[in-house]
Design a protein around this motif. Structure first.
Motif, short mmCIF file in Angstrom:
data_model
loop_
_atom_site.label_atom_id
_atom_site.label_comp_id
_atom_site.label_asym_id
_atom_site.label_seq_id
_atom_site.Cartn_x
_atom_site.Cartn_y
_atom_site.Cartn_z
N ALA A 100 -29.11 -41.27 4.35
CA ALA A 100 -29.96 -39.83 4.14
C ALA A 100 -31.09 -39.39 4.66
CB ALA A 100 -29.25 -39.16 3.31
N ALA A 101 -31.89 -39.01 5.50
CA ALA A 101 -32.89 -38.52 6.03
C ALA A 101 -33.14 -37.76 4.86
CB ALA A 101 -33.48 -38.01 7.07
N VAL A 102 -34.68 -37.81 4.55
CA VAL A 102 -34.97 -36.79 3.35
C VAL A 102 -36.61 -35.60 4.09
CG1 VAL A 102 -36.72 -36.54 1.45
CG2 VAL A 102 -34.95 -38.61 1.96
N ILE A 103 -36.53 -34.56 4.00
CA ILE A 103 -37.40 -33.41 3.99
C ILE A 103 -38.63 -33.73 3.01
CG2 ILE A 103 -38.25 -31.17 4.06
CD1 ILE A 103 -35.43 -30.72 5.91
N THR A 104 -39.49 -34.18 3.13
CA THR A 104 -40.40 -34.09 1.39
C THR A 104 -41.33 -32.19 1.79
OG1 THR A 104 -41.30 -36.45 2.00
CG2 THR A 104 -42.68 -34.76 1.11
N ALA A 117 -40.22 -33.00 14.04
CA ALA A 117 -41.43 -33.41 14.49
C ALA A 117 -42.79 -31.69 14.75
CB ALA A 117 -41.97 -33.92 15.17
N ARG A 118 -41.57 -30.85 15.77
CA ARG A 118 -42.20 -29.97 16.19
C ARG A 118 -42.21 -28.36 15.05
NH1 ARG A 118 -38.49 -30.56 20.43
NH2 ARG A 118 -39.46 -32.21 22.20
N ILE A 119 -41.66 -28.86 14.45
CA ILE A 119 -41.84 -28.01 13.08
C ILE A 119 -42.69 -27.40 12.24
CG2 ILE A 119 -40.65 -26.80 11.26
CD1 ILE A 119 -37.78 -27.75 12.26
N GLY A 120 -43.20 -28.93 11.59
CA GLY A 120 -44.27 -28.83 10.99
C GLY A 120 -43.91 -29.23 9.35
N MET A 144 -38.56 -23.86 6.69
CA MET A 144 -37.61 -24.76 6.21
C MET A 144 -35.85 -24.32 6.90
SD MET A 144 -37.95 -26.34 3.69
CE MET A 144 -36.38 -27.53 3.95
N PHE A 145 -35.98 -22.61 7.33
CA PHE A 145 -35.40 -22.31 7.51
C PHE A 145 -34.59 -22.84 9.24
CE2 PHE A 145 -32.74 -19.10 10.83
CZ PHE A 145 -31.71 -18.68 10.30
N ALA A 146 -35.84 -22.64 9.67
CA ALA A 146 -35.91 -24.42 11.30
C ALA A 146 -35.55 -24.97 11.24
CB ALA A 146 -37.35 -24.02 11.84
N ALA A 147 -35.74 -26.08 9.89
CA ALA A 147 -35.59 -27.01 9.62
C ALA A 147 -34.09 -27.24 9.61
CB ALA A 147 -36.47 -28.03 8.24
N GLY A 148 -33.75 -25.81 8.98
CA GLY A 148 -31.92 -26.12 8.56
C GLY A 148 -31.44 -25.86 9.48
#
Length: 252
Positions: free
Chosen positions: A41-45, A137-140, A148-152
């Protein structure tokens, strides 16, 4: 196939114990708890905005994730709709119906730890994920709700055998709208667990990995598949049991 969203919602609800490993690190980080995630599982900080708790970020992330599921369901259902003039479509739908319920049986065994074949299906999805993941990575840094929505939205395409099994059902629905509804119902079923994982953190993730918990959820999902297969074989009458299973109908 007539679309019954209830079993898809319940499959999402029960099968979301799988999310504790696949996405638990993400929501654990969102809850600002020390992540003890599954190695895969990857983690979003999370870098929260001052004065704003983790709740809005959890909602934004899950909203994006469910939006991706819904879009994928629309695409899958649209493919079947485009092929609706095929003479062999009813036969293909009947075969796919059997396959969809067999996938539920396989998912139940996977949750119970009795069969690891679903992991091979997830590995096959890595081909698409390799093209999607660089977008993170492009989202930042996910320090705003839109990010956060874009990451989801991107994480909604994370290889997941549970998602693939329901996506097959969405394809069999026969239309883009019905396919979107199928995946929306499934996504909403996963929502309570994903929100709880974010709010409760590592303690809940540890509880969800207990063998009795995974076995109980796996047995229930497996039961859905077995009931559906029994209906397909004509071994169960058309009764209230059809509410609990995927079943063929007149189609759209």
């Amino acid at each position: 196939m007539d679309l019954n969203p209830l079993p898809l919602f319940v499959v999402g609800l029960l099968g979301s114990v799988h999310c504790a490993g696949m996405c638990g690190g993400i929501v654990g980080a969102l809850s600002l708890t020390p992540p003890r995630a599954h190695p895969r599982a990857a983690v979003i900080t999370l870098h929260p905005t001052r004065g704003m708790g983790a709740g809005p970020y959890l909602a934004a992330y899950n909203g994006g994730r469910i939006a991706s599921y819904t879009a994928a369901g629309a695409l899958a259902g649209g493919l079947a709709q485009g092929a609706s003039r095929m003479a062999a479509l009813p036969l293909l739908q009947a075969a796919g119906y059997w396959l969809a319920n067999l996938m539920l049986v396989a998912l139940g065994l996977h949750l119970m730890g009795a069969w690891s074949g679903m992991a091979r299906i997830e590995r096959a999805g890595q081909l698409l994920w390799r093209h999607v993941r660089p977008g993170l990575a492009r989202i930042g840094p996910p320090d705003t709700l839109p990010r956060m929505f874009a990451a989801g939205v991107l994480w909604g395409w994370l290889p997941c055998a549970m998602v693939y099994s329901v996506l097959l059902t969405a394809m069999l629905s026969g239309s883009a709208g019905a396919g979107a509804l199928a995946m929306l119902a499934f996504g909403l079923g996963t929502l309570p667990m994903m929100l709880a994982l974010g709010l409760a953190g590592a303690r809940l993730r540890a509880w969800l990995r207990l063998a009795p918990v995974r076995t109980a959820c796996g047995l229930l999902v497996l039961g859905f598949g077995v009931i559906g297969l029994a209906r397909a074989a004509g071994g169960l009458p058309a009764s209230w049991l059809q509410v609990l299973c995927l079943h063929p109908g007149a189609g759209p």
